[in-house]
Design a protein around this motif. Structure first.
Motif, PDB file in Angstrom:
ATOM      1  N   ASP A 143       0.657  -1.250   0.308  1.00 10.55           N
ATOM      2  CA  ASP A 143      -0.208   0.425  -0.372  1.00 10.55           C
ATOM      3  C   ASP A 143       0.912   1.561  -0.093  1.00 10.55           C
ATOM      4  O   ASP A 143       1.543   1.888   0.884  1.00 10.55           O
ATOM      5  CB  ASP A 143      -0.884  -0.041   1.582  1.00 10.55           C
ATOM      6  N   SER A 145       0.886   5.612   0.031  1.00 11.14           N
ATOM      7  CA  SER A 145      -0.078   6.505   0.070  1.00 11.14           C
ATOM      8  C   SER A 145      -0.156   7.954  -1.129  1.00 11.14           C
ATOM      9  O   SER A 145       1.673   8.209  -1.248  1.00 11.14           O
ATOM     10  CB  SER A 145       0.217   7.626   1.454  1.00 11.14           C
ATOM     11  N   SER A 151      -4.350   6.509  -1.892  1.00  9.45           N
ATOM     12  CA  SER A 151      -3.467   5.790  -2.094  1.00  9.45           C
ATOM     13  C   SER A 151      -3.492   4.426  -3.324  1.00  9.45           C
ATOM     14  O   SER A 151      -4.678   4.632  -3.391  1.00  9.45           O
ATOM     15  CB  SER A 151      -3.204   4.543  -0.944  1.00  9.45           C
ATOM     16  N   GLU A 182      -9.628   6.757   1.563  1.00 10.77           N
ATOM     17  CA  GLU A 182      -9.334   5.847   2.645  1.00 10.77           C
ATOM     18  C   GLU A 182      -9.938   7.229   3.391  1.00 10.77           C
ATOM     19  O   GLU A 182     -10.206   6.618   4.268  1.00 10.77           O
ATOM     20  CB  GLU A 182      -7.725   7.118   3.158  1.00 10.77           C
TER      21      GLU A 182
END
Length: 297
Positions: A143, A145, A151, A182
């Protein structure tokens, strides 16, 4: 999260400059309802101010000019933050050279794609002579950002397509991206090149709100039938839409709010708005992307 389809066609655009297939003739002559299209790329933003490109097509300058949100401000400062690459194909990377006037370019790509663009096509070596390129290695399943609540997670998309450049390594030659807001948890999946919808790739589609999926060819032997090439869609790394095991069979039952075909080859009859193939796609809940389509997720 917002996404903008900058270009919706496969390599060569629609119509393709050297093609007189029925669909290309139709768009040139205006004999059937259809719209011209540029080569595929999308832009994504969490706030409609900072934008990220997924692939940079050879048509990128015109695509950015057609979208005011990407226009520069404060001298040469632009809203463009970075480019994320799904592969090293020319129709997804040649536009990087048109960004050479920038102060710097942040580029997200797998090691396999980066190696191909440096040592195979030499595209990044050329670009680096004009502006600094900051490479951010893309690691599948990690993952990452991008800031402001946006993200991504890249995932490997297996392919047996013969590579023209680079080392030909299996891992990381083609990836898809799952982009997540998010704050809301809603996600977009971008998959412009898929040879096979494996179980692992299928799992990446779970719970996404919007899917942009490879719509290159209607038939697997489409180019062969038209006498334009000796390769099938799968030979070229693309799952056809129609037929047993085709993408429409897989996608139509999925509970995804918006399913959209992108990266559509100039020979594909779904480009014709009055074609039975177009009607079959839409009746099964899948849209056909066009340049300028904007989606809020």
């Amino acid at each position: 999260m917002w996404l903008r389809v900058l270009g919706s066609a496969a390599g060569g655009g629609f119509p393709q400059w050297n093609c007189s297939c029925p669909t290309c003739r139709a768009v040139r002559e205006g004999s059937r309802p259809c719209r011209s299209r540029t080569q595929s790329s999308i832009a994504v933003s969490a706030d409609y101010r900072r934008w990220f490109l997924l692939n940079a097509s050879p048509d990128i300058r015109a695509q950015m000019e057609s979208f005011p949100a990407l226009h520069p401000h404060d001298d040469r400062a632009t809203p463009l933050q970075a480019v994320l690459l799904t592969d090293a194909e020319l129709d997804h990377t040649l536009g990087l050279l048109l960004l050479r006037e920038g102060r710097a370019l942040e580029l997200h790509a797998t090691p396999a794609v980066h190696e191909t663009l440096c040592d195979g096509t030499s595209l990044l070596r050329t670009l680096g002579r004009y502006c600094p390129v900051e490479w951010r290695p893309v690691v599948p399943e990690a993952d990452v950002s991008l800031g402001d609540g946006l993200s991504y997670r890249a995932f490997d998309v297996p392919t047996t397509k013969r590579t023209r450049f680079g080392p030909g390594r299996d891992q990381g030659r083609v990836v898809g991206y799952r982009l997540t807001d998010e704050r809301s948890g809603r996600a977009v999946v971008y998959l412009p090149g898929v040879q096979e919808l494996t179980t692992a790739v299928r799992e990446q589609l779970d719970d996404c709100a919007c899917l942009l999926f490879d719509g290159t060819c209607w038939h697997d032997d489409e180019l062969i039938q038209l006498g334009l090439a000796g390769k099938t869609a799968r030979d070229m790394g693309h799952l056809p839409i129609d037929g047993p095991g085709g993408s429409l069979e897989h996608l139509s039952p999925l509970p995804i709010e918006r399913k959209i075909y992108i990266h559509i080859n100039n020979t594909n009859p779904i480009l014709l708005e009055d074609a039975p193939e177009r009607r079959a796609v839409e009746e099964r809940g899948v849209e056909v992307a066009m340049d300028g389509l904007e989606v809020r997720v």
